[in-house]
Design a protein around this motif. Structure first.
Motif, PDB file in Angstrom:
ATOM      1  N   LYS A 156      -2.788   5.124  -4.774  1.00 19.47           N
ATOM      2  CA  LYS A 156      -1.667   5.910  -4.230  1.00 19.47           C
ATOM      3  C   LYS A 156      -2.148   7.164  -3.501  1.00 19.47           C
ATOM      4  CE  LYS A 156       0.669   3.322  -7.335  1.00 19.47           C
ATOM      5  NZ  LYS A 156       0.015   2.288  -8.171  1.00 19.47           N
ATOM      6  N   LYS A 162      -0.487   7.730 -10.192  1.00 18.86           N
ATOM      7  CA  LYS A 162       0.044   8.296  -8.954  1.00 18.86           C
ATOM      8  C   LYS A 162      -0.815   9.467  -8.483  1.00 18.86           C
ATOM      9  CE  LYS A 162       4.327   9.923  -6.834  1.00 18.86           C
ATOM     10  NZ  LYS A 162       5.758  10.216  -7.045  1.00 18.86           N
ATOM     11  N   ASP A 181       0.836  -1.204   0.000  1.00 22.23           N
ATOM     12  CA  ASP A 181       0.000   0.000   0.000  1.00 22.23           C
ATOM     13  C   ASP A 181       0.870   1.253   0.000  1.00 22.23           C
ATOM     14  OD1 ASP A 181       0.944   0.192   2.542  1.00 22.23           O
ATOM     15  OD2 ASP A 181      -0.999   0.150   3.547  1.00 22.23           O
ATOM     16  N   LYS A 182       0.213   2.428   0.004  1.00 19.79           N
ATOM     17  CA  LYS A 182       0.941   3.684  -0.166  1.00 19.79           C
ATOM     18  C   LYS A 182       1.894   3.981   0.991  1.00 19.79           C
ATOM     19  CE  LYS A 182      -1.254   7.634   0.305  1.00 19.79           C
ATOM     20  NZ  LYS A 182      -0.804   8.219   1.577  1.00 19.79           N
ATOM     21  N   SER A 195      -5.627   5.400   0.959  1.00 20.75           N
ATOM     22  CA  SER A 195      -4.850   4.253   1.433  1.00 20.75           C
ATOM     23  C   SER A 195      -5.643   2.960   1.515  1.00 20.75           C
ATOM     24  CB  SER A 195      -4.240   4.575   2.799  1.00 20.75           C
ATOM     25  OG  SER A 195      -5.269   4.833   3.740  1.00 20.75           O
TER      26      SER A 195
END
Length: 627
Positions: free
Chosen positions: A369, A412, A319-320, A372
């Motif tokens: 991104k 992104k 994950d981010k 979350s």
């Protein structure tokens, strides 16, 4: 009626009678005219010069018939048309002496007139030599230009004997042979000169490189005064061996830096390559677990799917915040693990913090991104699902694809994501909308220009509108979403399907293919250059994963290993094998009668640490560290 008188009848002579009537004087003029024609070339209407006769018994000046045959290889006499060549002509003697009783004037020959001329021309009864014709003597009209050369050549050939002609032909042959030999020698000479110039250029280049090397060696020698102590260190020897094993690639790296735009920093940049490559030696196991069905808590009770069927883990994604890692595959389940728990080596068995079932086998995952807890998955039925990973619930499903989806990827810092499918389409979605945003290629693109899409990836730039995808026809295409009618560029150096694409930076791209190669590309606005091809792993059939981190490229292999490459070196720097003694290893699979050889099916680097996650086709997942 007026009667015509005798005087009138005497003066009115019919026209036909006048036409048929010939006076004695007129008969003599006609004879002279006919004799004149027999001595005249039908082409130039002048007296013969070097006369030649054709097989059809017509006579011409040699130069006249030669020019005529250049235009058409037939006799120029009207209604004749006999096929002719210069070889079919033969020189003849024209007797221009008048018959007895003729009053036609015969010009004096050169001998009788006392002027220098051709003896053979006089003997043949010619009206004079070609010299006379040239100068206009003895009543012959002067000529000039091309005819001068023709007249003189005709006289020359006419007056030569057969023996002299043979000698001339032999002499001409020798001249031609000598000229051909000179031409060959000239060609060889030019070739040698080019080879010499190329070698001189290579020598000059090597000399420049030697001069630069001497300066760099001098600079570094002043920085390392205690060389003997360093040379005795075991770690240093191992690093030096790694350099020696890849000396060719390092030479190219140094040359590229030496001829780079900033020569002052070239040595520092090359030092970074050497130190970075030699810094790590292997991948060390940190944690391992199995992607298995719910309630399969011990290895002795593993379900039949795990041992007798493929349990391919097709995707591993962080994950981010890099706190959680999600795995998914053909078991129709998504499992999420905490990275910190996996780091704890004291834990012998790892369990997911979240897991939820799916409707179909899964091929790909991607975390948002920006948000979350948002995670998307793609399945074999052509459905993209948006999940709330905290709750384990589906937020929305997207069903516009008509075939298996191989890859999904979030852009992104946005809600935009893309999916690529066997239906040859890349569809762009917005997680805030129920329908797709756009499709690439567009619906009006020709069918022959489409291919099954195996992978999709957005550019890493935060505001970028570029997307790259690889296809089953071995091509890679880059599109700008603002101008989707045609690709910005296409890459076509692979020999088989392109299974993965991954960005090292906004200007460097890595592609993986089932031709057992990885390729590194330099992509600029107006140019795309293949920088390096990486070989060493095995990949001819399956999707084996691809991930990049800090100038290192990792991919799976069909011999159940993970291979690590450095961007500047074409051979693997080290590898990690899934073989071992723990349950679920290669030996256990073979003993249990597994129907296929295990292979590494997914890899993913931690973006900020030297942690690599890898999984194979038997459901075994590993977290290893580069040391």
């Amino acid at each position: 009626m007026v009667r015509m008188g005798r005087s009138d009848r005497m003066t009115a002579t019919p026209a036909s009678s006048r036409k048929r009537g010939r006076s004695p004087a007129g008969s003599e003029d006609d004879d002279n005219s006919r004799a004149s024609k027999e001595l005249t070339c039908p082409i130039c209407r002048d007296r013969f010069t070097a006369p030649h006769e054709t097989p059809c018994n017509h006579r011409f000046c040699f130069k006249c018939i030669e020019r005529s045959l250049e235009r058409a290889p037939v006799c120029p006499v009207r209604n004749c048309g006999t096929y002719l060549t210069l070889e079919s002509l033969k020189p003849v003697t024209i007797d221009d002496r008048p018959e007895k009783g003729s009053n036609s004037r015969i010009p004096d020959s050169p001998q009788s007139s006392g002027r220098m001329g051709s003896p053979k021309a006089s003997a043949l009864g010619w009206p004079g030599s070609s010299i006379d014709a040239v100068h206009g003597r003895d009543g012959i009209a002067p000529v000039s230009g091309d005819r001068v050369r023709g007249l003189l050549q005709g006289d020359f050939i006419q007056n030569m004997t057969k023996e002299e002609l043979m000698q001339l032909r032999h002499g001409l042959g020798e001249v031609i042979k000598n000229n051909a030999l000179k031409a060959d020698n000239e060609l060889v000479l030019r070739s040698l000169e080019k080879f010499r110039d190329a070698r001189i250029e290579e020598l000059n280049k090597l000399q420049r490189e030697v001069d630069i090397l001497k300066k760099d060696v001098s600079i570094l020698s002043s920085r390392t005064p205690s060389r003997k102590e360093v040379a005795e260190d075991d770690a240093f020897v191992r690093k030096l061996d790694k350099i020696r094993n890849n000396v060719g690639d390092f030479e190219h790296l140094w040359i590229n830096e030496a001829y780079g735009p900033n020569r002052q920093k070239a040595l520092d940049r090359f030092s970074v390559h050497v130190n970075h490559f030699t810094k790590y030696n292997r991948l060390e196991l940190i944690a391992s677990w199995r992607h298995r069905r719910r309630n399969d808590t011990d290895h002795s009770s593993l379900s039949g799917d795990t041992y007798t069927q493929a349990n391919i883990v097709s995707s591993i994604e962080l994950d981010k915040e890099c706190r959680r890692v999600a795995t998914a595959g053909v078991l129709r389940q998504i499992k999420i693990f905490e990275v910190d728990n996996l780091r704890d080596r004291s834990v012998k068995m790892h369990f997911p913090i979240q897991e939820f079932a799916t409707k179909a086998k899964l091929s790909s995952l991607s975390w948002n991104k920006h948000i979350s807890n948002h995670l998307i998955s793609a399945d074999y039925n052509g459905v993209v699902s948006l999940w709330d990973a905290d709750q384990g619930e589906i937020v929305r499903e997207y069903e516009e694809h008509t075939n298996k989806i191989w890859s999904v990827d979030y852009a992104k810092a946005s809600n935009i994501f893309a999916s690529g499918s066997n239906d040859t389409k890349v569809i762009i979605w917005d997680s805030l909308q129920e329908a797709s945003v756009q499709t690439i290629p567009s619906e009006d693109s020709p069918e022959q220009n489409r291919a099954q899409v195996c992978c999709v990836r957005f550019s890493p730039e935060s505001n970028s509108q570029k997307i790259v995808f690889g296809c089953a026809d071995s091509s890679v295409h880059c599109y700008d979403l603002r101008y989707p009618r045609a690709p910005l560029f296409s890459l076509r150096k692979h020999d088989n399907a392109v299974s993965y694409v991954s960005f090292i930076s906004s200007r460097q791209l890595v592609t993986a293919s089932t031709d057992s190669t990885l390729k590194l590309w330099q992509i600029e606005d107006n140019s795309q250059e293949l920088v390096r091809t990486f070989t060493g792993h095995k990949n001819q059939t399956n999707f084996v994963g691809l991930s990049v981190h800090d100038q290192f490229i990792s991919c799976g292999s069909e011999d159940n290993k993970v291979f690590n490459y450095y961007t500047g070196i074409s051979k693997p720097c080290f590898s990690y094998s899934f073989g071992g003694s723990e349950p679920g290893s290669d030996e256990d699979m073979e003993a249990s009668g597994a129907p296929h050889k295990p292979f590494v099916s997914a890899v993913s680097w931690h973006p900020t640490e030297n942690l690599l996650f890898a999984a194979n086709s038997q459901g075994s997942v590993r977290m290893v560290k580069m040391v």
